[in-house]
Design an enzyme around this catalytic site. Structure first.
Site, PDB file in Angstrom:
ATOM      1  N   GLY A  23       0.815  -1.213   0.000  1.00  0.00           N
ATOM      2  CA  GLY A  23       0.000   0.000   0.000  1.00  0.00           C
ATOM      3  C   GLY A  23       0.846   1.261   0.000  1.00  0.00           C
ATOM      4  CG  ASP A  57      -0.633  -5.735   0.077  1.00  0.00           C
ATOM      5  OD1 ASP A  57      -0.412  -4.692   0.726  1.00  0.00           O
ATOM      6  OD2 ASP A  57      -1.645  -5.892  -0.638  1.00  0.00           O
ATOM      7  CB  SER A 145      -4.714   0.059  10.267  1.00  0.00           C
ATOM      8  OG  SER A 145      -3.775  -0.838   9.721  1.00  0.00           O
ATOM      9  CG  HIS A 215      -3.626   8.938  15.136  1.00  0.00           C
ATOM     10  ND1 HIS A 215      -2.712   9.943  14.923  1.00  0.00           N
ATOM     11  CD2 HIS A 215      -3.626   8.188  14.003  1.00  0.00           C
ATOM     12  CE1 HIS A 215      -2.178   9.804  13.718  1.00  0.00           C
ATOM     13  NE2 HIS A 215      -2.720   8.750  13.139  1.00  0.00           N
TER      14      HIS A 215
END
Length: 377
Positions: A23, A57, A145, A215
């Site tokens: 990614g 991935d 993530s 966050h």
């Protein structure tokens, strides 16, 4: 294939698994690690002969290409490619550090919370794999993530609830949400406004700005009052800075016309974190001092480490919080609660209550997801 690794090599290596390595964040992070980690290897350290990057991935074609490309870089860091076709087990086996940038990116109009349902499912599945394939008494898990505020509770709760072998492993002391980008932005933006306003000369150093809380949006609390960078900012400038740090991600999404999010700066922030854990596990340093988003209670509902018991009442009992920590090879060993006591009136009376209120909702969202997943399985 030139980017496979033999078992004998893996036994003597420090293995870092990157989940979601093809990614936007994953590729850049993998490049930084491949190019720069060689400087952590010291001749005096004989127990580890080299560092190995295991890149995973779901897009097999993409990850094979990324790994082949990286394997041509002239550093002694080895790389291997992994996808569902070969199984995530080979990627995670013997990993000392697992870094997770996997998930869908933000798009225009999306908040980090909009990403939750998709990314929570991804994080849960990866957590299951980590619990099944890694040594939970040793592995460090760094969650990039988004939304971090909810996904770290998903990761911790899912592993503790659904994998009995985790209960006495102390894994909750070694699962951490990466909020370093907020600190990077606060430092960058403070230096920028000081120079543009003529308040300080242009120097080749960066200010340190603590950032605590969460966050996402107003859960992010930049503590400019505790910066080492002397400043004479007025109230409007300070408000502008705070808002820019809190919503810096939106700035990048808009600048990319919705075709991307903060991938390069996040990879840089992630690298700064990973390199510290590599240094710790290689024995170059004895402990890490850094800010991460972590659970404040352990698997038995006791404070996670000294200092957590003092922090909990200051944050109205929030179970997770980004706070400066001392970290050893066993995980979080101390929570620097006193940073909250040093907040100025505006930070303590205005920003902290808003942060905690929103953060609790984010945490509950993650815990409810795990509860519903457990009930349906």
């Amino acid at each position: 294939m030139p980017h496979s690794v033999t078992p004998s090599i893996e036994q003597d290596s420090l293995k870092i698994a990157i989940l979601g390595a093809a990614g936007g964040i994953g590729q850049s992070l993998s490049l930084l690690l491949k190019a720069q980690l060689q400087y952590q290897l010291k001749e005096s350290n004989r127990s580890v002969t080299h560092i190995h990057l295991a890149l995973y991935d779901v897009n097999q074609e993409a990850i094979n290409g990324v790994t082949a490309d990286l394997s041509h870089i002239d550093t002694p860091i080895s790389v291997s490619s992994h996808s569902p076709a070969g199984g995530i087990e080979n990627c995670l086996h013997n990993a000392s550090i697992v870094v997770i940038p996997a998930g869908v990116p933000r798009k225009p109009g999306m908040t980090r919370d909009d990403l939750f349902n998709v990314n929570a499912g991804i994080i849960s599945q990866l957590g299951d794999s980590i619990a099944e394939c890694c040594d939970l008494s040793k592995v460090f898990v760094l969650v990039i993530s988004n939304p971090v505020n909810s996904l770290v509770p998903v990761m911790v709760s899912n592993i503790l609830k659904n994998h009995p072998q985790s209960r006495n492993s102390g894994i909750e002391r070694r699962i951490m949400g990466v909020t370093k980008l907020d600190i990077v932005r606060a430092s960058t933006f403070l230096r920028e406004i000081n120079i543009e306003s003529g308040l300080t000369p242009r120097v080749n150093s960066m200010p340190d700005v603590p950032v605590i809380g969460g966050h996402s949006g107003e859960t992010i609390i930049p503590l400019f009052s505790q910066s080492n960078f002397l400043s004479r900012l007025n109230e409007d400038q300070l408000k502008y800075l705070i808002h820019r740090v809190q919503y810096g991600g939106d700035e990048v999404v808009k600048a990319k016309n919705g075709k991307g999010s903060a991938t390069l700066s996040m990879a840089h922030a992630g690298y700064k974190c990973v390199v510290q854990f590599v240094s710790l596990l290689l024995g170059n340093i004895e402990q890490i001092h850094g800010t991460y988003y972590v659970p404040l209670k352990d698997a038995n509902n006791f404070p996670i480490a000294p200092g957590a018991d003092q922090l909990l009442p200051l944050v109205d009992g929030a179970d997770y919080f980004a706070i400066p920590l001392t970290i050893t090879t066993k995980g979080v060993s101390y929570v620097d609660y006193d940073i909250v006591n040093r907040m100025n009136d505006m930070e303590r009376n205005q920003m902290l209550p808003i942060c905690v209120s929103q953060l609790k909702k984010n945490i509950d969202k993650g815990l409810e997801f795990v509860a519903s997943r457990s009930a349906s399985s």
